[in-house]
Design an enzyme around this catalytic site. Structure first.
Site, PDB file in Angstrom:
ATOM      1  N   ASN A 171       0.821  -1.210   0.000  1.00 14.89           N
ATOM      2  CA  ASN A 171       0.000   0.000   0.000  1.00 14.89           C
ATOM      3  C   ASN A 171       0.857   1.265   0.000  1.00 14.89           C
ATOM      4  OD1 ASN A 171      -3.052  -0.526   0.091  1.00 14.89           O
ATOM      5  ND2 ASN A 171      -2.193  -2.105   1.432  1.00 14.89           N
ATOM      6  N   ARG A 210      -0.185  -2.610  15.187  1.00 17.56           N
ATOM      7  CA  ARG A 210      -0.231  -2.410  16.642  1.00 17.56           C
ATOM      8  C   ARG A 210      -1.436  -1.568  16.984  1.00 17.56           C
ATOM      9  NH1 ARG A 210       2.040  -5.624  19.911  1.00 17.56           N
ATOM     10  NH2 ARG A 210       2.136  -4.083  21.575  1.00 17.56           N
ATOM     11  N   HIS A 225      -8.430  -0.827   6.487  1.00 18.60           N
ATOM     12  CA  HIS A 225      -8.737  -2.118   7.098  1.00 18.60           C
ATOM     13  C   HIS A 225      -9.357  -3.054   6.065  1.00 18.60           C
ATOM     14  CE1 HIS A 225      -9.674  -5.046  10.139  1.00 18.60           C
ATOM     15  NE2 HIS A 225     -10.893  -5.124   9.666  1.00 18.60           N
ATOM     16  N   LEU A 236     -11.259   0.454  18.140  1.00 22.68           N
ATOM     17  CA  LEU A 236     -10.507  -0.276  17.113  1.00 22.68           C
ATOM     18  C   LEU A 236     -11.349  -0.492  15.850  1.00 22.68           C
ATOM     19  CD1 LEU A 236      -7.794  -1.708  16.614  1.00 22.68           C
ATOM     20  CD2 LEU A 236      -8.912  -3.810  17.330  1.00 22.68           C
TER      21      LEU A 236
HETATM   22  N1  NHR Z   1      -5.665   1.965  17.011  1.00 23.21           N
HETATM   23  C1  NHR Z   1      -6.818   2.541  17.328  1.00 23.21           C
HETATM   24  N2  NHR Z   1      -6.881   3.147  18.498  1.00 23.21           N
HETATM   25  N3  NHR Z   1      -7.913   2.516  16.535  1.00 23.21           N
HETATM   26  C2  NHR Z   1      -7.853   1.882  15.362  1.00 23.21           C
HETATM   27  O1  NHR Z   1      -8.918   1.889  14.590  1.00 23.21           O
HETATM   28  C3  NHR Z   1      -6.657   1.221  14.966  1.00 23.21           C
HETATM   29  C4  NHR Z   1      -5.570   1.294  15.836  1.00 23.21           C
HETATM   30  C5  NHR Z   1      -4.359   0.654  15.516  1.00 23.21           C
HETATM   31  C6  NHR Z   1      -4.253  -0.081  14.361  1.00 23.21           C
HETATM   32  C7  NHR Z   1      -5.243  -1.094  12.340  1.00 23.21           C
HETATM   33  C8  NHR Z   1      -6.105  -2.338  12.645  1.00 23.21           C
HETATM   34  C9  NHR Z   1      -6.688  -2.943  11.402  1.00 23.21           C
HETATM   35  O2  NHR Z   1      -6.986  -2.227  10.452  1.00 23.21           O
HETATM   36  C10 NHR Z   1      -5.346  -0.180  13.505  1.00 23.21           C
HETATM   37  C11 NHR Z   1      -6.540   0.486  13.794  1.00 23.21           C
HETATM   38  C12 NHR Z   1      -3.782  -4.295  14.872  1.00 23.21           C
HETATM   39  C13 NHR Z   1      -4.634  -5.110  15.582  1.00 23.21           C
HETATM   40  C14 NHR Z   1      -4.114  -6.024  16.657  1.00 23.21           C
HETATM   41  O3  NHR Z   1      -4.855  -6.777  17.250  1.00 23.21           O
HETATM   42  C15 NHR Z   1      -5.978  -5.008  15.328  1.00 23.21           C
HETATM   43  C16 NHR Z   1      -6.446  -4.110  14.370  1.00 23.21           C
HETATM   44  C17 NHR Z   1      -5.569  -3.299  13.645  1.00 23.21           C
HETATM   45  C18 NHR Z   1      -4.235  -3.404  13.907  1.00 23.21           C
HETATM   46  N4  NHR Z   1      -2.794  -5.983  16.955  1.00 23.21           N
HETATM   47  C19 NHR Z   1      -2.105  -6.760  17.977  1.00 23.21           C
HETATM   48  C20 NHR Z   1      -1.786  -5.870  19.191  1.00 23.21           C
HETATM   49  O4  NHR Z   1      -1.641  -6.457  20.270  1.00 23.21           O
HETATM   50  C21 NHR Z   1      -0.805  -7.294  17.495  1.00 23.21           C
HETATM   51  C22 NHR Z   1      -0.945  -8.214  16.330  1.00 23.21           C
HETATM   52  C23 NHR Z   1       0.372  -8.512  15.628  1.00 23.21           C
HETATM   53  O5  NHR Z   1       1.420  -7.916  15.930  1.00 23.21           O
HETATM   54  O6  NHR Z   1       0.344  -9.353  14.713  1.00 23.21           O
HETATM   55  O7  NHR Z   1      -1.602  -4.646  19.054  1.00 23.21           O
HETATM   56  O8  NHR Z   1      -6.945  -4.157  11.360  1.00 23.21           O
HETATM   57  C1  GAR Z   2      -3.306  -4.822   3.939  1.00 18.09           C
HETATM   58  O1  GAR Z   2      -4.104  -5.842   3.387  1.00 18.09           O
HETATM   59  C2  GAR Z   2      -4.064  -4.068   4.996  1.00 18.09           C
HETATM   60  O2  GAR Z   2      -5.414  -3.927   4.715  1.00 18.09           O
HETATM   61  C3  GAR Z   2      -3.868  -4.954   6.157  1.00 18.09           C
HETATM   62  O3  GAR Z   2      -2.552  -5.409   6.077  1.00 18.09           O
HETATM   63  C4  GAR Z   2      -2.174  -5.469   4.715  1.00 18.09           C
HETATM   64  C5  GAR Z   2      -0.890  -4.712   4.536  1.00 18.09           C
HETATM   65  O4  GAR Z   2      -0.396  -4.900   3.259  1.00 18.09           O
HETATM   66  N1  GAR Z   2      -4.064  -4.250   7.380  1.00 18.09           N
HETATM   67  C6  GAR Z   2      -4.428  -4.869   8.462  1.00 18.09           C
HETATM   68  O5  GAR Z   2      -4.681  -6.055   8.491  1.00 18.09           O
HETATM   69  C7  GAR Z   2      -4.496  -3.999   9.667  1.00 18.09           C
HETATM   70  N2  GAR Z   2      -4.790  -4.849  10.765  1.00 18.09           N
HETATM   71  P1  GAR Z   2       0.857  -4.084   2.757  1.00 18.09           P
HETATM   72  O6  GAR Z   2       1.886  -4.097   3.874  1.00 18.09           O
HETATM   73  O7  GAR Z   2       1.328  -4.816   1.549  1.00 18.09           O
HETATM   74  O8  GAR Z   2       0.383  -2.696   2.458  1.00 18.09           O
END
Ligand code: NHR
Ligand code: GAR
Length: 229
Positions: free
Chosen positions: A22, A99, A117, A152
């Protein structure tokens, strides 16, 4: 208000954790003159991310901030906030950033922080949305760009693109189809923001595009349909 072409480009910081396809879509759109922004820095919580390498290759500032070096989430977030703020960004983009961010970060950048997302929110927030869509037997799936707030994947939605789920799909084939749409809607949302056309209406939990309130799903993007505004 539409900014004039000679206005200084919008300063953007991109946060990611992985591949950075992306980020590449953003950089390609900048390169071909479709996106009036400058990417001031690319930051990853995983030092080995391919996305950092892409940034380096494009001559951008790349910064690794390993979350594992911090005992508490808030400590990571306040350090991250300081690093991002040092770039004086007008927009901060989460492009595959994995994160969860605490209010320490999110409140500071409210209204200028967006996330991509891979689901048709409000369906399947959090991790592994592709598998969830398959398990639910859905006939379509997609991706959403939204403003980030403390809930989230729950902030006001800007734009969504939908793809069909085909009988032979697994999470990987579905993710690939969705990712092609991500590469279209993320640069588009950033362009709207850079042109000064996008605002978060926090009270209403909605987004304004050219002063008009979008539906709760955000703008519905259709590839090959009438070209978006
Ligand atoms: N933070 C807030 N406050 N609000 C949102 O909408 C967020 C955010 C941080 C990241 C991206 C999100 C997604 O699009 C995002 C949106 C990470 C996790 C998660 O569970 C969930 C959703 C998203 C990003 N992360 C774990 C944690 O403990 C770690 C997982 C890993 O490292 O593989 O932070 O999906
Ligand atoms: C993308 O598919 C994005 O939507 C997703 O991770 C991929 C990143 O791809 N995001 C999440 O799942 C956030 N939790 P990229 O590193 O090739 O852009």
């Amino acid at each position: 208000m539409i900014k004039h072409a000679d206005a200084a480009p919008c300063r953007v910081v991109v946060l990611l954790s992985g591949e950075g396809s992306n980020l590449q879509a953003i950089l390609d759109a900048v390169e071909t003159g479709q996106l009036p922004i400058q990417v001031n820095a690319v930051i990853s919580n995983r030092p080995e991310s391919k996305g950092l390498e892409r940034a380096r290759r494009a001559g951008l500032r790349d910064i690794a901030l390993d979350h594992q070096d911090f005992e508490r989430r808030e400590d990571f977030d306040s350090q991250l906030k300081a690093i991002v703020e040092a770039e004086s960004p007008q927009l901060v983009v989460l492009a595959g950033f994995l994160r969860i961010l605490t209010p320490v970060f999110v409140d500071h950048f409210a209204g200028r922080l967006i996330n991509l997302h891979p689901s048709l929110l409000p369906k399947y927030p959090g991790l592994h949305p592709h598998q969830q869509a398959l398990d639910a037997g859905d006939s379509n799936h997609g991706c959403t760009v939204h403003f980030v707030d403390e809930v989230l994947d729950g902030g006001p939605r800007i734009i969504q693109a939908s793809v069909p789920i085909l009988p032979a799909d697994n999470a990987d084939t579905l993710a690939t189809r969705v990712r092609n749409q991500e590469h279209l809607i993320l640069p588009l949302a950033i362009r709207w923001y850079a042109e000064g056309r996008l605002k978060m209406a926090r009270q209403q939990h909605r987004v304004l595009l050219d002063g008009e309130m979008l539906p709760s799903t955000g703008f519905c993007y259709k590839e090959g349909g009438t070209s978006p505004p």
